[in-house]
Scaffold this motif. Structure first.
Motif, PDB file in Angstrom:
ATOM      1  N   ILE A   2      42.442  29.915  40.681  1.00  0.00           N
ATOM      2  CA  ILE A   2      42.704  31.277  41.163  1.00  0.00           C
ATOM      3  C   ILE A   2      42.883  32.217  39.972  1.00  0.00           C
ATOM      4  CG2 ILE A   2      44.372  32.727  42.404  1.00  0.00           C
ATOM      5  CD1 ILE A   2      42.603  31.107  44.260  1.00  0.00           C
ATOM      6  N   PHE A   3      43.581  31.763  38.930  1.00  0.00           N
ATOM      7  CA  PHE A   3      43.769  32.613  37.746  1.00  0.00           C
ATOM      8  C   PHE A   3      42.433  32.930  37.084  1.00  0.00           C
ATOM      9  CE2 PHE A   3      44.220  33.183  33.171  1.00  0.00           C
ATOM     10  CZ  PHE A   3      45.005  34.323  33.160  1.00  0.00           C
ATOM     11  N   HIS A   4      41.549  31.943  36.996  1.00  0.00           N
ATOM     12  CA  HIS A   4      40.234  32.141  36.397  1.00  0.00           C
ATOM     13  C   HIS A   4      39.453  33.196  37.175  1.00  0.00           C
ATOM     14  CE1 HIS A   4      36.133  30.194  35.225  1.00  0.00           C
ATOM     15  NE2 HIS A   4      36.448  31.149  34.374  1.00  0.00           N
ATOM     16  N   LEU A   5      39.450  33.069  38.484  1.00  0.00           N
ATOM     17  CA  LEU A   5      38.779  34.053  39.339  1.00  0.00           C
ATOM     18  C   LEU A   5      39.418  35.433  39.171  1.00  0.00           C
ATOM     19  CD1 LEU A   5      36.765  34.738  41.634  1.00  0.00           C
ATOM     20  CD2 LEU A   5      38.560  34.076  43.242  1.00  0.00           C
ATOM     21  N   PHE A   6      40.748  35.484  39.196  1.00  0.00           N
ATOM     22  CA  PHE A   6      41.472  36.747  39.053  1.00  0.00           C
ATOM     23  C   PHE A   6      41.157  37.421  37.716  1.00  0.00           C
ATOM     24  CE2 PHE A   6      45.247  39.033  37.511  1.00  0.00           C
ATOM     25  CZ  PHE A   6      45.338  40.022  38.495  1.00  0.00           C
ATOM     26  N   ALA A   7      41.173  36.658  36.621  1.00  0.00           N
ATOM     27  CA  ALA A   7      40.910  37.227  35.288  1.00  0.00           C
ATOM     28  C   ALA A   7      39.500  37.794  35.204  1.00  0.00           C
ATOM     29  CB  ALA A   7      41.135  36.179  34.212  1.00  0.00           C
ATOM     30  N   MET A  57      37.505  38.767  37.764  1.00  0.00           N
ATOM     31  CA  MET A  57      37.312  39.892  38.675  1.00  0.00           C
ATOM     32  C   MET A  57      38.088  41.129  38.219  1.00  0.00           C
ATOM     33  SD  MET A  57      35.047  38.839  40.709  1.00  0.00           S
ATOM     34  CE  MET A  57      34.453  37.883  39.300  1.00  0.00           C
ATOM     35  N   LEU A  58      39.260  40.939  37.642  1.00  0.00           N
ATOM     36  CA  LEU A  58      40.012  42.071  37.100  1.00  0.00           C
ATOM     37  C   LEU A  58      39.248  42.701  35.933  1.00  0.00           C
ATOM     38  CD1 LEU A  58      42.736  43.589  37.390  1.00  0.00           C
ATOM     39  CD2 LEU A  58      43.609  42.089  35.589  1.00  0.00           C
ATOM     40  N   SER A  59      38.722  41.860  35.058  1.00  0.00           N
ATOM     41  CA  SER A  59      37.929  42.357  33.928  1.00  0.00           C
ATOM     42  C   SER A  59      36.687  43.088  34.432  1.00  0.00           C
ATOM     43  CB  SER A  59      37.504  41.201  33.024  1.00  0.00           C
ATOM     44  OG  SER A  59      38.622  40.545  32.505  1.00  0.00           O
ATOM     45  N   LEU A  60      36.030  42.500  35.411  1.00  0.00           N
ATOM     46  CA  LEU A  60      34.830  43.127  35.970  1.00  0.00           C
ATOM     47  C   LEU A  60      35.168  44.458  36.634  1.00  0.00           C
ATOM     48  CD1 LEU A  60      31.798  42.813  36.337  1.00  0.00           C
ATOM     49  CD2 LEU A  60      32.272  41.590  38.470  1.00  0.00           C
ATOM     50  N   MET A  61      36.314  44.525  37.303  1.00  0.00           N
ATOM     51  CA  MET A  61      36.710  45.772  37.956  1.00  0.00           C
ATOM     52  C   MET A  61      36.893  46.889  36.915  1.00  0.00           C
ATOM     53  SD  MET A  61      40.021  46.588  40.337  1.00  0.00           S
ATOM     54  CE  MET A  61      41.197  46.658  38.992  1.00  0.00           C
ATOM     55  N   PHE A  62      37.555  46.590  35.818  1.00  0.00           N
ATOM     56  CA  PHE A  62      37.814  47.608  34.811  1.00  0.00           C
ATOM     57  C   PHE A  62      36.584  47.950  33.977  1.00  0.00           C
ATOM     58  CE2 PHE A  62      42.312  46.430  35.436  1.00  0.00           C
ATOM     59  CZ  PHE A  62      42.815  47.702  35.677  1.00  0.00           C
ATOM     60  N   LEU A  63      35.767  46.965  33.661  1.00  0.00           N
ATOM     61  CA  LEU A  63      34.622  47.197  32.795  1.00  0.00           C
ATOM     62  C   LEU A  63      33.347  47.541  33.567  1.00  0.00           C
ATOM     63  CD1 LEU A  63      35.119  44.139  30.399  1.00  0.00           C
ATOM     64  CD2 LEU A  63      35.940  46.480  30.080  1.00  0.00           C
ATOM     65  N   GLY A  64      33.132  46.857  34.666  1.00  0.00           N
ATOM     66  CA  GLY A  64      31.871  46.971  35.391  1.00  0.00           C
ATOM     67  C   GLY A  64      31.597  48.343  35.971  1.00  0.00           C
ATOM     68  N   GLY A  65      32.611  48.970  36.541  1.00  0.00           N
ATOM     69  CA  GLY A  65      32.416  50.292  37.142  1.00  0.00           C
ATOM     70  C   GLY A  65      31.939  51.320  36.133  1.00  0.00           C
ATOM     71  N   SER A 109      32.385  34.400  33.409  1.00  0.00           N
ATOM     72  CA  SER A 109      32.825  34.916  32.119  1.00  0.00           C
ATOM     73  C   SER A 109      31.686  35.322  31.207  1.00  0.00           C
ATOM     74  CB  SER A 109      33.703  33.888  31.403  1.00  0.00           C
ATOM     75  OG  SER A 109      34.794  33.522  32.206  1.00  0.00           O
ATOM     76  N   GLY A 110      30.596  34.586  31.197  1.00  0.00           N
ATOM     77  CA  GLY A 110      29.444  34.967  30.374  1.00  0.00           C
ATOM     78  C   GLY A 110      28.918  36.329  30.784  1.00  0.00           C
ATOM     79  N   ALA A 111      28.820  36.555  32.102  1.00  0.00           N
ATOM     80  CA  ALA A 111      28.356  37.846  32.608  1.00  0.00           C
ATOM     81  C   ALA A 111      29.353  38.956  32.274  1.00  0.00           C
ATOM     82  CB  ALA A 111      28.131  37.767  34.119  1.00  0.00           C
TER      83      ALA A 111
END
Length: 171
Positions: A25-30, A32-40, A84-86
């Motif tokens: 769950i932590f791996h998924l959370f880390a 998705m949180l990174s993607l939320m902040f960077l991806g948008g 994580s690679g993505a």
């Protein structure tokens, strides 16, 4: 993603599908949180189609780097999962397109430039992995980062005026 299976010609589809699996769950959370902040932000800067292309290309490159370096280093039985690679590909894009964008990394209460934050996370994960013998897919992170950096440098060179405007805006 298990390099030994891929090298035997089995389960080739896991090169793509491993990007959608996570080890905890932590791996998924880390991720998705990174993607939320960077991806948008990256999507707004380069558009949806280019964003999706670099996201998947970075994830696939991460998987391929994990397999290739695993084979070269003799670590073919260590499996890998995660986006994580993505995510590192997306971070690499921002490190080039908005190098001075102030970011906060994890629990460090000091803003730092995006380029430095990306390097800090990359080497920080490598240090944590080595220090505590954790199975972190650092080679997958590196593969994704290299694709993101390469594509961002290509876009910055192709669209010099726009890239300069973006850098000034996010300084």
């Amino acid at each position: 993603l298990n390099p030994s299976f891929i090298l035997q010609g089995k389960y080739l589809w896991t090169i793509l599908t491993s990007m959608f699996m996570h080890g905890s769950i932590f791996h998924l959370f880390a991720n998705m949180l990174s993607l939320m902040f960077l991806g948008g932000l990256v999507e707004k800067l380069i558009g949806y189609k280019k964003f999706m292309a670099v996201y998947f290309a970075s994830g696939l490159a991460g998987s391929m780097m994990f397999i290739i370096l695993g084979a070269l280093l003799g670590n073919t039985n260590l499996p890998a999962v995660g986006a994580s690679g993505a995510v590192f590909g997306i971070a690499g894009m921002l490190a080039v397109l908005t190098p001075n964008l102030p970011v906060y990394i994890l629990f460090i209460p000091i803003a730092m430039p995006m380029w430095f934050g990306t390097i800090l996370i990359m080497f920080g994960l490598w240090a944590v992995s080595a220090s505590f013998n954790l199975p972190i897919g650092n080679t997958a992170h590196l593969g994704g980062l290299l694709v993101g950096l390469s594509y961002a440098f290509y876009l910055a060179r192709k669209h010099k005026h726009k890239a300069a405007m973006i850098r000034r805006h996010f300084s």
